[in-house]
Design an enzyme around this catalytic site. Structure first.
Site: not given
Length: 309
Positions: A16, A64-65, A166, A183, A238-239, A265, A267
Site C-alpha cells: 500500500k 492492502t486495506d 569552476f 560565482r 559541486v563535486q 547544480n 544556476h
C-alpha cells in the site's frame, strides 16, 4: 519472493502506497506542549501468496486495506512520541511477526516538515508551521529480525553568493562556459545514509534517537557546505563540496556505514544586456537570472570499505 513457476522465474510483492497519517501527542490534561507529526507511509510485503496468482486463491493475501488500517491502529498505540525510523521498524516488525506467510517487509516514510512556531522568541505550545526539507526513512525487516535501515533528507535547498568557482574543466569546440573563481553556488541536497544496525535488537533504545541524528546530519551538511559564518569555505566544484560533505558525515558518525548525495547544480546566471547599438551592459555580478532547467546533475556514494548502499 522468487519462485520457479511453469518453467519461469517469478517474483512478486504487494503493498500500500502513500498512506497519510498525522499523530498528535497531547500533554496530560490538555495543557502544556503538544507534539505532532505527519507521515506518508509506503508498505511492501514479500510473502508466500503464490496461489493468488495461479489458483485464484486469495487466502494468503494480506489486503492492502488491512495494511492502511494497521498504520492508523499502530499510530494510535504509540502513546509516546517516536521517530519516523522507529515507526517504520515497528510497522515492518508487526507485518513479519503477525502474518506467518510474510517473510520480509519494507516500510518507507516521508515526514512532512511541520515545525513548532516561535512567537516573540517563545515556542508556541500547540502552533506549527510548514518548513521545507523532508525527513525520510526506509526500514527493511526480515522475519528473523534482520534489519536494513536508511534515513535521508529530501529537498534541502542551499545557496551561497560567493566562495565558489569552476576552473580547469575540459574545453573543446562545444564549450561556451567561461572559467571563474567567483560565482553563486546553489543546489537542492538529497541525502540518504545507511545505518550499521543489522537487527532490530541492535537499534538504540534512546527515545527519539533518530530525530536527533537527523538534525545532527543536517547540521554537518550545512556547516560543510557553507563553512564558518565569517570567512566561509571555498568550493572548487559541486563535486568537491559533495565529497567533503560525505567524508565529514562518515568521520563524524560511526553508526553510519554509507552516504549517497545528489546535488544538482542550480544556476544563477549573471545578467548582461545587449543594446541596439551592440553595447553590452554588465551588471557587475549583482543581478542574476535564476534558472533550474537545465541543471547539472551530480551524484555520488561514499561507503566504508565493508559497507555498500
Amino acid at each position: 519472493m522468487a519462485k520457479e513457476l511453469d518453467g519461469f522465474h517469478f517474483e512478486q510483492n504487494h503493498g500500500k502506497a502513500r498512506v497519510r497519517v498525522a499523530r498528535v501527542w497531547r500533554a496530560d490534561g490538555g495543557g502544556g506542549d503538544q507534539s505532532m507529526v505527519e507521515w506518508s507511509v509506503d508498505i511492501i510485503l514479500f510473502s508466500d501468496c503464490i496461489n493468488a496468482y495461479v489458483r485464484d486463491d486469495n487466502s494468503d493475501i494480506v489486503a492492502t486495506d488491512t495494511m492502511k488500517n494497521t498504520v492508523y491502529v499502530k499510530a494510535k498505540e504509540c502513546s509516546q512520541q517516536l521517530s519516523a525510523e522507529e515507526f517504520a521498524i515497528l510497522l515492518a516488525k508487526h507485518f513479519t511477526a503477525f502474518y506467518p506467510q510474510v517473510t520480509s517487509a519494507v516500510v518507507k516514510i516521508v515526514e512532512k516538515p511541520w515545525e513548532r512556531v516561535n512567537l516573540n522568541g517563545q515556542p508556541h505550545e500547540h502552533g506549527f508551521k510548514l518548513g521545507n526539507e523532508k525527513h525520510t526513512t526506509e526500514a527493511v525487516v526480515k522475519k528473523s529480525g534482520g534489519l536494513q535501515l536508511t534515513s535521508g533528507i529530501a529537498g534541502l535547498s542551499v545557496l551561497k553568493t560567493t566562495q565558489s568557482g569552476f576552473e580547469g574543466f575540459v574545453r573543446d569546440k562545444y564549450t561556451a562556459l567561461p572559467e571563474t573563481r567567483e560565482r553563486m553556488l546553489a543546489t537542492e541536497v538529497t541525502a540518504i545514509w545507511r545505518y550499521t544496525y543489522d537487527s532490530i535488537s541492535s537499534v538504540p533504545q534512546k527515545p527519539l534517537y533518530f530525530n536527533e541524528r537527523y538534525l545532527d546530519v543536517k547540521n554537518v551538511v550545512l556547516s560543510t557546505f557553507f563553512g564558518p559564518p565569517k570567512e566561509g569555505v571555498y568550493s572548487a566544484s559541486v563535486q568537491s563540496t559533495l565529497f567533503q560533505i560525505e567524508k565529514a558525515l562518515l568521520l563524524r558518525f560511526p553508526d553510519i556505514s554509507s552516504v549517497r548525495l545528489k546535488m544538482p547544480n542550480i544556476h544563477f546566471l549573471p545578467v548582461n544586456i545587449s543594446t541596439k547599438d551592440n553595447t553590452i551592459v554588465k551588471f557587475n555580478d549583482d543581478v542574476y537570472l535564476p534558472t533550474d532547467e537545465p541543471h547539472g546533475s551530480i551524484e555520488a556514494t561514499l561507503s566504508r570499505f565493508w559497507a555498500r548502499m
